[in-house]
Design a protein around this motif. Structure first.
Motif, PDB file in Angstrom:
ATOM      1  N   GLY A   1       0.818  -1.205   0.000  1.00  0.00           N
ATOM      2  CA  GLY A   1       0.000   0.000   0.000  1.00  0.00           C
ATOM      3  C   GLY A   1       0.852   1.253   0.000  1.00  0.00           C
ATOM      4  N   LYS A   2       1.916   1.247   0.774  1.00  0.00           N
ATOM      5  CA  LYS A   2       2.813   2.401   0.815  1.00  0.00           C
ATOM      6  C   LYS A   2       3.513   2.576  -0.518  1.00  0.00           C
ATOM      7  CE  LYS A   2       3.708   2.207   5.754  1.00  0.00           C
ATOM      8  NZ  LYS A   2       4.681   1.905   6.801  1.00  0.00           N
ATOM      9  N   SER A   3       3.905   1.475  -1.128  1.00  0.00           N
ATOM     10  CA  SER A   3       4.586   1.542  -2.407  1.00  0.00           C
ATOM     11  C   SER A   3       3.694   2.186  -3.460  1.00  0.00           C
ATOM     12  CB  SER A   3       4.994   0.140  -2.841  1.00  0.00           C
ATOM     13  OG  SER A   3       5.547   0.178  -4.127  1.00  0.00           O
ATOM     14  N   GLN A   4       2.438   1.810  -3.499  1.00  0.00           N
ATOM     15  CA  GLN A   4       1.511   2.368  -4.475  1.00  0.00           C
ATOM     16  C   GLN A   4       1.246   3.838  -4.199  1.00  0.00           C
ATOM     17  OE1 GLN A   4      -1.847  -0.213  -4.249  1.00  0.00           O
ATOM     18  NE2 GLN A   4      -0.895  -1.839  -5.438  1.00  0.00           N
ATOM     19  N   SER A   5       1.181   4.220  -2.941  1.00  0.00           N
ATOM     20  CA  SER A   5       0.908   5.617  -2.622  1.00  0.00           C
ATOM     21  C   SER A   5       2.122   6.498  -2.890  1.00  0.00           C
ATOM     22  CB  SER A   5       0.467   5.756  -1.166  1.00  0.00           C
ATOM     23  OG  SER A   5       1.542   5.468  -0.292  1.00  0.00           O
ATOM     24  N   GLN A   6       3.299   5.918  -2.970  1.00  0.00           N
ATOM     25  CA  GLN A   6       4.510   6.702  -3.224  1.00  0.00           C
ATOM     26  C   GLN A   6       4.845   6.811  -4.707  1.00  0.00           C
ATOM     27  OE1 GLN A   6       7.543   4.925  -0.807  1.00  0.00           O
ATOM     28  NE2 GLN A   6       6.838   5.914   1.047  1.00  0.00           N
ATOM     29  N   GLU A   7       4.126   6.088  -5.547  1.00  0.00           N
ATOM     30  CA  GLU A   7       4.412   6.135  -6.976  1.00  0.00           C
ATOM     31  C   GLU A   7       4.319   7.541  -7.556  1.00  0.00           C
ATOM     32  OE1 GLU A   7       2.303   3.174  -9.200  1.00  0.00           O
ATOM     33  OE2 GLU A   7       3.093   1.557  -7.948  1.00  0.00           O
ATOM     34  N   PRO A   8       3.294   8.343  -7.234  1.00  0.00           N
ATOM     35  CA  PRO A   8       3.255   9.714  -7.768  1.00  0.00           C
ATOM     36  C   PRO A   8       4.462  10.548  -7.296  1.00  0.00           C
ATOM     37  CG  PRO A   8       1.108   9.106  -6.900  1.00  0.00           C
ATOM     38  CD  PRO A   8       2.061   8.020  -6.512  1.00  0.00           C
ATOM     39  N   LEU A   9       4.869  10.358  -6.059  1.00  0.00           N
ATOM     40  CA  LEU A   9       6.027  11.092  -5.549  1.00  0.00           C
ATOM     41  C   LEU A   9       7.284  10.686  -6.303  1.00  0.00           C
ATOM     42  CD1 LEU A   9       7.450  12.938  -3.493  1.00  0.00           C
ATOM     43  CD2 LEU A   9       7.585  10.956  -1.972  1.00  0.00           C
ATOM     44  N   ILE A  10       7.453   9.402  -6.530  1.00  0.00           N
ATOM     45  CA  ILE A  10       8.624   8.918  -7.257  1.00  0.00           C
ATOM     46  C   ILE A  10       8.631   9.469  -8.672  1.00  0.00           C
ATOM     47  CG2 ILE A  10       9.698   6.836  -8.218  1.00  0.00           C
ATOM     48  CD1 ILE A  10       8.745   5.383  -5.642  1.00  0.00           C
ATOM     49  N   GLU A  11       7.480   9.473  -9.319  1.00  0.00           N
ATOM     50  CA  GLU A  11       7.373  10.021 -10.677  1.00  0.00           C
ATOM     51  C   GLU A  11       7.744  11.504 -10.686  1.00  0.00           C
ATOM     52  OE1 GLU A  11       7.007  10.266 -14.624  1.00  0.00           O
ATOM     53  OE2 GLU A  11       6.903   8.416 -13.459  1.00  0.00           O
ATOM     54  N   GLN A  12       7.261  12.244  -9.701  1.00  0.00           N
ATOM     55  CA  GLN A  12       7.575  13.667  -9.617  1.00  0.00           C
ATOM     56  C   GLN A  12       9.077  13.881  -9.407  1.00  0.00           C
ATOM     57  OE1 GLN A  12       5.782  15.690  -6.316  1.00  0.00           O
ATOM     58  NE2 GLN A  12       6.370  17.717  -7.042  1.00  0.00           N
TER      59      GLN A  12
END
Length: 107
Positions: A64-75
């Motif tokens: 769940g944390k990994s999926q929620s951090q995907e937008p941050l990683i992309e940014q």
């Protein structure tokens, strides 16, 4: 904190992982461990179920944390790309200015 296994003696929270390690190591049966610890075998079985559920939650949380951090990683990747372009531009400008001034500018 003391936990009670029915009519058996109270045990500490440290006894729980110890009993589970003994069982999962395969050296002793649940009844042997329960007898040694002075608790009911059902208590050890309940602890094992709780531990298994806890493991499920640990791994579910990570996904769940990994999926929620995907937008941050992309940014962050976009910022890195933008900064690389800016750096290349500044290096070209600096090189141009050095050539125009006859190398009188010091970096």
């Amino acid at each position: 904190m003391k936990l009670y296994g029915g009519d058996c003696k109270p045990c500490s929270e440290n006894d729980i992982p110890q009993s589970l390690r003994r069982k999962w190591s395969g050296n002793k049966t649940i009844n042997e461990i329960a007898s040694e610890m002075g608790i009911h075998a059902t208590q050890i079985t309940q602890w094992k179920k709780q531990a298994q559920e806890g493991l499920k939650e640990v791994f579910a949380d990570r996904r769940g944390k990994s999926q929620s951090q995907e937008p941050l990683i992309e940014q962050l990747y976009q910022n890195i790309a933008r900064l690389q372009v800016e750096l290349e531009w500044l290096q070209k400008i600096w090189s141009y200015l050095l050539n125009q001034s006859g190398n009188s500018l010091n970096p």
